[in-house]
Design a protein around this motif. Structure first.
Motif, PDB file in Angstrom:
ATOM      1  N   LYS A  87     -49.960 -44.455  76.992  1.00  0.00           N
ATOM      2  CA  LYS A  87     -51.297 -44.551  76.395  1.00  0.00           C
ATOM      3  C   LYS A  87     -51.788 -45.995  76.225  1.00  0.00           C
ATOM      4  O   LYS A  87     -52.975 -46.214  76.028  1.00  0.00           O
ATOM      5  CB  LYS A  87     -51.314 -43.850  75.038  1.00  0.00           C
ATOM      6  N   ALA A  88     -50.870 -46.974  76.288  1.00  0.00           N
ATOM      7  CA  ALA A  88     -51.287 -48.368  76.073  1.00  0.00           C
ATOM      8  C   ALA A  88     -52.304 -48.784  77.131  1.00  0.00           C
ATOM      9  O   ALA A  88     -52.089 -48.592  78.317  1.00  0.00           O
ATOM     10  CB  ALA A  88     -50.073 -49.291  76.144  1.00  0.00           C
ATOM     11  N   ALA A  89     -53.416 -49.344  76.657  1.00  0.00           N
ATOM     12  CA  ALA A  89     -54.467 -49.747  77.593  1.00  0.00           C
ATOM     13  C   ALA A  89     -54.139 -51.073  78.271  1.00  0.00           C
ATOM     14  O   ALA A  89     -54.615 -51.360  79.346  1.00  0.00           O
ATOM     15  CB  ALA A  89     -55.800 -49.857  76.856  1.00  0.00           C
ATOM     16  N   TRP A  90     -53.324 -51.898  77.594  1.00  0.00           N
ATOM     17  CA  TRP A  90     -52.925 -53.178  78.206  1.00  0.00           C
ATOM     18  C   TRP A  90     -51.575 -53.593  77.648  1.00  0.00           C
ATOM     19  O   TRP A  90     -51.107 -53.049  76.628  1.00  0.00           O
ATOM     20  CB  TRP A  90     -53.987 -54.234  77.996  1.00  0.00           C
ATOM     21  N   GLY A  91     -50.957 -54.568  78.326  1.00  0.00           N
ATOM     22  CA  GLY A  91     -49.601 -54.961  77.967  1.00  0.00           C
ATOM     23  C   GLY A  91     -49.454 -55.499  76.562  1.00  0.00           C
ATOM     24  O   GLY A  91     -48.393 -55.366  75.945  1.00  0.00           O
ATOM     25  N   GLY A  92     -50.525 -56.134  76.043  1.00  0.00           N
ATOM     26  CA  GLY A  92     -50.449 -56.687  74.693  1.00  0.00           C
ATOM     27  C   GLY A  92     -50.077 -55.621  73.667  1.00  0.00           C
ATOM     28  O   GLY A  92     -49.334 -55.887  72.715  1.00  0.00           O
ATOM     29  N   GLU A  93     -50.587 -54.412  73.875  1.00  0.00           N
ATOM     30  CA  GLU A  93     -50.307 -53.325  72.930  1.00  0.00           C
ATOM     31  C   GLU A  93     -48.807 -53.071  72.799  1.00  0.00           C
ATOM     32  O   GLU A  93     -48.305 -52.796  71.707  1.00  0.00           O
ATOM     33  CB  GLU A  93     -50.988 -52.039  73.414  1.00  0.00           C
ATOM     34  N   ILE A  94     -48.092 -53.142  73.917  1.00  0.00           N
ATOM     35  CA  ILE A  94     -46.652 -52.851  73.852  1.00  0.00           C
ATOM     36  C   ILE A  94     -45.846 -54.099  73.497  1.00  0.00           C
ATOM     37  O   ILE A  94     -44.806 -53.992  72.842  1.00  0.00           O
ATOM     38  CB  ILE A  94     -46.142 -52.230  75.178  1.00  0.00           C
ATOM     39  N   PHE A  95     -46.332 -55.274  73.872  1.00  0.00           N
ATOM     40  CA  PHE A  95     -45.576 -56.493  73.560  1.00  0.00           C
ATOM     41  C   PHE A  95     -45.655 -56.791  72.060  1.00  0.00           C
ATOM     42  O   PHE A  95     -44.650 -57.120  71.425  1.00  0.00           O
ATOM     43  CB  PHE A  95     -46.123 -57.675  74.374  1.00  0.00           C
ATOM     44  N   LEU A  96     -46.828 -56.647  71.497  1.00  0.00           N
ATOM     45  CA  LEU A  96     -47.008 -56.970  70.075  1.00  0.00           C
ATOM     46  C   LEU A  96     -46.276 -55.983  69.173  1.00  0.00           C
ATOM     47  O   LEU A  96     -46.006 -56.283  68.013  1.00  0.00           O
ATOM     48  CB  LEU A  96     -48.503 -56.985  69.715  1.00  0.00           C
ATOM     49  N   THR A  97     -45.975 -54.812  69.690  1.00  0.00           N
ATOM     50  CA  THR A  97     -45.286 -53.803  68.871  1.00  0.00           C
ATOM     51  C   THR A  97     -43.816 -53.655  69.286  1.00  0.00           C
ATOM     52  O   THR A  97     -43.209 -52.614  69.050  1.00  0.00           O
ATOM     53  CB  THR A  97     -45.994 -52.437  68.996  1.00  0.00           C
ATOM     54  N   ASP A  98     -43.283 -54.698  69.895  1.00  0.00           N
ATOM     55  CA  ASP A  98     -41.858 -54.726  70.284  1.00  0.00           C
ATOM     56  C   ASP A  98     -41.475 -53.599  71.239  1.00  0.00           C
ATOM     57  O   ASP A  98     -40.361 -53.075  71.179  1.00  0.00           O
ATOM     58  CB  ASP A  98     -40.951 -54.674  69.037  1.00  0.00           C
ATOM     59  N   ARG A  99     -42.401 -53.217  72.103  1.00  0.00           N
ATOM     60  CA  ARG A  99     -42.072 -52.186  73.103  1.00  0.00           C
ATOM     61  C   ARG A  99     -41.962 -52.779  74.505  1.00  0.00           C
ATOM     62  O   ARG A  99     -41.630 -52.077  75.444  1.00  0.00           O
ATOM     63  CB  ARG A  99     -43.131 -51.083  73.098  1.00  0.00           C
ATOM     64  N   ALA A 100     -42.278 -54.057  74.655  1.00  0.00           N
ATOM     65  CA  ALA A 100     -42.138 -54.710  75.964  1.00  0.00           C
ATOM     66  C   ALA A 100     -41.412 -56.030  75.775  1.00  0.00           C
ATOM     67  O   ALA A 100     -41.731 -56.791  74.861  1.00  0.00           O
ATOM     68  CB  ALA A 100     -43.504 -54.950  76.588  1.00  0.00           C
ATOM     69  N   ALA A 101     -40.449 -56.300  76.656  1.00  0.00           N
ATOM     70  CA  ALA A 101     -39.642 -57.515  76.504  1.00  0.00           C
ATOM     71  C   ALA A 101     -40.376 -58.747  77.015  1.00  0.00           C
ATOM     72  O   ALA A 101     -40.144 -59.845  76.530  1.00  0.00           O
ATOM     73  CB  ALA A 101     -38.325 -57.340  77.258  1.00  0.00           C
ATOM     74  N   MET A 102     -41.265 -58.560  78.014  1.00  0.00           N
ATOM     75  CA  MET A 102     -41.990 -59.718  78.553  1.00  0.00           C
ATOM     76  C   MET A 102     -43.468 -59.373  78.720  1.00  0.00           C
ATOM     77  O   MET A 102     -43.837 -58.209  78.875  1.00  0.00           O
ATOM     78  CB  MET A 102     -41.416 -60.107  79.926  1.00  0.00           C
ATOM     79  N   MET A 103     -44.257 -60.421  78.671  1.00  0.00           N
ATOM     80  CA  MET A 103     -45.704 -60.251  78.846  1.00  0.00           C
ATOM     81  C   MET A 103     -46.198 -61.362  79.763  1.00  0.00           C
ATOM     82  O   MET A 103     -45.959 -62.544  79.499  1.00  0.00           O
ATOM     83  CB  MET A 103     -46.377 -60.355  77.468  1.00  0.00           C
ATOM     84  N   LEU A 104     -46.876 -60.951  80.834  1.00  0.00           N
ATOM     85  CA  LEU A 104     -47.415 -61.930  81.781  1.00  0.00           C
ATOM     86  C   LEU A 104     -48.798 -62.326  81.291  1.00  0.00           C
ATOM     87  O   LEU A 104     -49.753 -61.549  81.413  1.00  0.00           O
ATOM     88  CB  LEU A 104     -47.499 -61.278  83.164  1.00  0.00           C
ATOM     89  N   SER A 105     -48.886 -63.488  80.702  1.00  0.00           N
ATOM     90  CA  SER A 105     -50.173 -63.893  80.150  1.00  0.00           C
ATOM     91  C   SER A 105     -50.205 -65.402  79.948  1.00  0.00           C
ATOM     92  O   SER A 105     -49.165 -66.047  79.853  1.00  0.00           O
ATOM     93  CB  SER A 105     -50.397 -63.179  78.819  1.00  0.00           C
ATOM     94  N   GLY A 106     -51.413 -65.927  79.820  1.00  0.00           N
ATOM     95  CA  GLY A 106     -51.586 -67.377  79.693  1.00  0.00           C
ATOM     96  C   GLY A 106     -51.245 -67.897  78.311  1.00  0.00           C
ATOM     97  O   GLY A 106     -50.893 -67.137  77.394  1.00  0.00           O
TER      98      GLY A 106
END
Lengths: 465, 330
Positions: free
Chosen positions: A282-301
């Motif tokens: 359901k996450a619309a973008w990676g930030g949603e999962i990274f900020l909630t400790d559901r993603a180990a890495m985030m490709l972003s500036g």
């Protein structure tokens, strides 16, 4: 009788129209303010009885990028000008541009939109304004401003059509130490860039599943974790490969380097390293999962550091996060370009260029630019502001150090064909069947070439004077 | 003839006098009772006529004109006529043909199911049992829920492996499905559309109420079963209503645009997954995502012709299966 009826109908319509016309002119006469798109006669430079009416400058920008307090402050300091903020909406803007009703200042992605806006005659050359300005100086503008330059053939050269609000080398990687520990994977060295292949392999190792459920994703990006055009162009920039002919009349996606890069993404999508169309997270973008400790890495500036500092969940444990350099293509040169550089152009059709520039200068330079720099929401467009970026905490220092290294590789501009509007949507459309195993990359690239070729042909034909 | 020559003479005398002539003719006309009625009629319809002409007809024909040009959003001041090129492009555009095929497919699948479900619900709600008003409200409710809410609701129902539907499937030890993926996206859309099929209840109920009780009483005396009553009385007499629902359903289905986007996208310009990439979506994408305004207009005019042809086809077949009581009596 029929004839009389038609006659009457004509009469009624004529009367109706006259009434409408009168009403319109009446409302114009009584209008308290002049709109930015009114006729030239409404300019404040006119001599007449309307000098007291403020000029309305329509500013296309998101609600969270400018506050009502800031607007009010500007209006108090500049009684002759009113700012009418308008939400960014691609559909609405397309219609406004087609009908000549576009705002005076238009928010764009410098990388992706500048050449197309210049070719379409929408962007105003800001160089003369900048040369006269004491707030925005040409020699103080950082490398990202180059993406707003276009001489008709090469992006990065020629007149300046815009300035970024702030920008980032957009392909740096953010990591969450705790999730690396959970996967039992060491954090890569921040002094050396990984290759993209290494990054995707790492993402797969960091993705943890339990049965059908994905407990932890390896990699989030700005949208769904699927390939996009700016990423592809970054990969090709590292490889030293271009797609368009020098006159932009043709484009060729059917190149081995394109398939090599996109192939990495196809594997990554199938391995569910992030939310995508296959796993339907359901996450619309990676930030949603990274900020909630559901993603180990985030490709972003670098701008993502601002989000981490301000997010309720992450700001309490910032030391768990860190930044890594932008990966490079296998066997490619090191690059760390901006993938967007969000800024704005001034609409060439504005009837109030001086007032519009005043608003532009106020927003993109001076105090507001300083405030944005101190917030760490991106690299400032002006070089003298870079030192104002946050450097207090360990998190700030680590991110700033990596950023300093990246800035040495941020001068290259991503390749964009100005006649191919929304090439990103086109690419994604053709890649979706490949993710689902319904098509092969070869076939998708051939279809993409065919569609792109039609768009280029139409675009170039329409641009001919 | 004399009138025409007078009109011509007035025109010839100068443009300033011509409006005065019209005014005088107008005054002339309202002298009789019939003329007054005519004037009243035109006065009353004029607001609609004016609005329709300017906001309906004018854009429609302007769009038709644009479809013969090279308009791509920024060249309105230097438009070039390209003849039928945009129309030719439609037939060589694999996406246009694919999306038209998917649109006709969804129309053929959904419209009969939706019409049948609507009729079935109306039959059930036409009974005399306690609390019928509540049941009618419940079944009609989906049709008044805004489409955006419906789309979001179904997105959450279908979402990933932990979505509500998949959780229920797992509870019964059934495999979880990717409802919004390639293989099930169209089925998911049809389910969402059928959920809203209660919209036809009102018109179906009105049709059922219009069938005289005498037919049923007479058939009961003759010993007809419930099935016989349905197939020999209800269904034939409901065919005008079914016909209307079919026509409206087909037109709506062929113009379907927002529902598939709501299921998978977050913005209007997000294209839906390929199997739900319908013709109207393709046209919208061409206009607003790629700013191919002229080509988009050509796509929509072709859609207009397709809808017209299908409607004519259904109308033509209607003489074989639609029964009008008035015709039978006549």
């Amino acid at each position: 009788m029929k004839k009389k009826g038609y006659l009457l109908l004509g009469l009624i319509m004529a009367v109706g129209l006259t009434a409408c016309g009168n009403n319109k002119s009446g409302s114009e006469t009584n209008s308290p303010v002049k709109e930015g798109n009114e006729s030239q006669q409404a300019s404040p430079s006119d001599k007449g009885g309307k000098d007291a009416d403020p000029i309305v400058v329509r500013f296309n920008i998101n609600n969270d990028e400018i506050s009502t307090e800031q607007i009010k402050q500007f209006e108090d300091d500049n009684p002759g000008i009113k700012i009418q903020r308008e939400d960014t909406d691609a559909t609405k803007l397309a219609a406004q541009l087609a009908t000549g009703e576009a705002p005076d200042i238009i928010r764009i992605s410098g990388v992706n939109d500048t050449p197309s806006y210049v070719i379409r005659g929408i962007a105003m050359d800001l160089t003369p304004f900048i040369q006269k300005s004491s707030i925005i100086r040409e020699d103080d503008l950082g490398p990202a401003t180059n993406v707003f330059r276009f001489d008709g053939k090469v992006q990065g050269q020629g007149p300046i059509y815009g300035i970024p609000k702030d920008w980032s080398p957009d392909y740096t990687v953010w990591y969450n130490k705790k999730l690396f520990e959970a996967a039992g994977v060491p954090i890569p060295d921040a002094s050396q860039p990984m290759t993209w292949k290494e990054l995707f392999e790492l993402s797969k190792k960091l993705t943890i599943t339990e049965g059908d459920t994905i407990k932890q994703f390896g990699l989030g990006i700005l949208g769904k974790s699927e390939a996009d055009l700016p990423w592809l162009m970054t990969y090709l920039l590292s490889k030293g490969v271009t797609l368009s002919s020098s006159d932009f009349s043709s484009i060729d996606y059917d190149k081995p380097e394109v398939k090599e890069g996109l192939g990495l993404w196809v594997d990554a999508v199938k391995a569910n390293v992030g939310p995508n169309q296959i796993n339907q997270d359901k996450a619309a973008w990676g930030g949603e999962i990274f900020l909630t400790d559901r993603a180990a890495m985030m490709l972003s500036g670098y701008w993502f550091s601002g989000l981490l500092r301000n997010d309720e969940h992450t700001k309490t444990h910032l030391d768990d996060f860190g930044m890594l350099p932008a990966p490079i293509a296998e066997g490619g040169k090191r690059v760390s370009p901006t993938g967007s550089a969000t800024g704005a152009i001034i609409n060439k059709a504005t009837k109030h260029p001086e007032e519009t520039w005043k608003v532009y200068e106020w927003y993109f330079g001076g105090k507001l630019a300083e405030e944005r720099a101190k917030g760490g929401w991106g690299v400032p467009a002006m070089k003298h502001l870079v030192e104002m970026l946050p450097q207090t905490t360990e998190f700030d220092k680590q991110a700033f150090k990596v950023l300093q290294g990246e800035l040495n590789y941020s001068n290259d501009v991503l390749e964009v064909n100005p006649y191919l509007l929304n090439g990103d949507a086109l690419l994604k459309k053709h890649l979706t069947p490949v993710y689902f195993g319904k098509s092969m990359l070869d076939e998708a690239m051939k279809q993409l070439n065919k569609d792109a070729s039609t768009l280029l042909k139409e675009g170039m034909s329409a641009a001919q004077k | 003839m004399q009138h025409r020559s007078k009109l011509t003479r007035w025109k010839e005398r100068g443009s300033l006098r011509f409006p005065f002539f019209l005014l005088m003719k107008g005054v002339d006309l309202i002298r009789t009772e019939r003329s007054r009625r005519t004037l009243a009629f035109y006065l009353m319809v004029s607001p609609w006529v004016v609005v329709f002409a300017f906001f309906g007809l004018y854009p429609l024909f302007y769009g038709l004109y644009l479809s013969f040009t090279n308009f791509i959003g920024f060249n309105i001041d230097r438009l070039r006529l390209v003849g039928l090129q945009n129309y030719k492009n439609v037939f060589s555009d694999t996406d246009a043909i694919y999306s038209l095929g998917r649109t006709i497919y969804i129309a053929i699948v959904y419209v009969p199911i939706g019409t049948a479900v609507g009729l079935l619900l109306a039959l059930l709600l036409n009974r005399s049992i306690r609390g019928m008003g509540i049941y009618r409200t419940i079944f009609y409710l989906p049709s008044i829920v805004p489409l955006v809410s419906v789309g979001l609701m179904f997105r959450f129902l279908y979402a990933d492996k932990d979505g509500i539907i998949n959780t229920i499937l797992k509870f019964f030890h059934l495999p979880a499905l990717n409802w919004l993926g390639y293989d099930y996206a169209t089925l998911s859309l049809v389910i969402m559309l059928v959920w809203g099929a209660g919209g036809g209840i009102l018109i179906n109920l009105a049709g059922l109420k219009g069938i005289s009780r005498d037919y049923y009483e007479a058939s009961s005396i003759d010993g007809a079963s419930s099935f016989q009553k349905f197939f020999r009385i209800t269904l034939p007499l409901m065919t005008p209503v079914i016909f209307f629902n079919l026509i409206m359903g087909f037109i709506g289905a062929l113009q379907m645009y927002i529902q598939p986007i709501l299921l998978t996208g977050t913005r209007l310009l997000d294209p839906p997954i390929r199997p739900n990439y319908f013709y109207a979506v393709h046209a919208f994408q061409q206009v607003f995502a790629f700013q191919r305004f002229a080509y988009g207009m050509a796509l929509l005019w072709i859609m207009f012709v397709v809808i017209l042809l299908l409607t004519i086809l259904i109308f033509t077949t209607s003489r074989y299966w639609v029964h009008y009581e008035t015709d039978q009596e006549g």
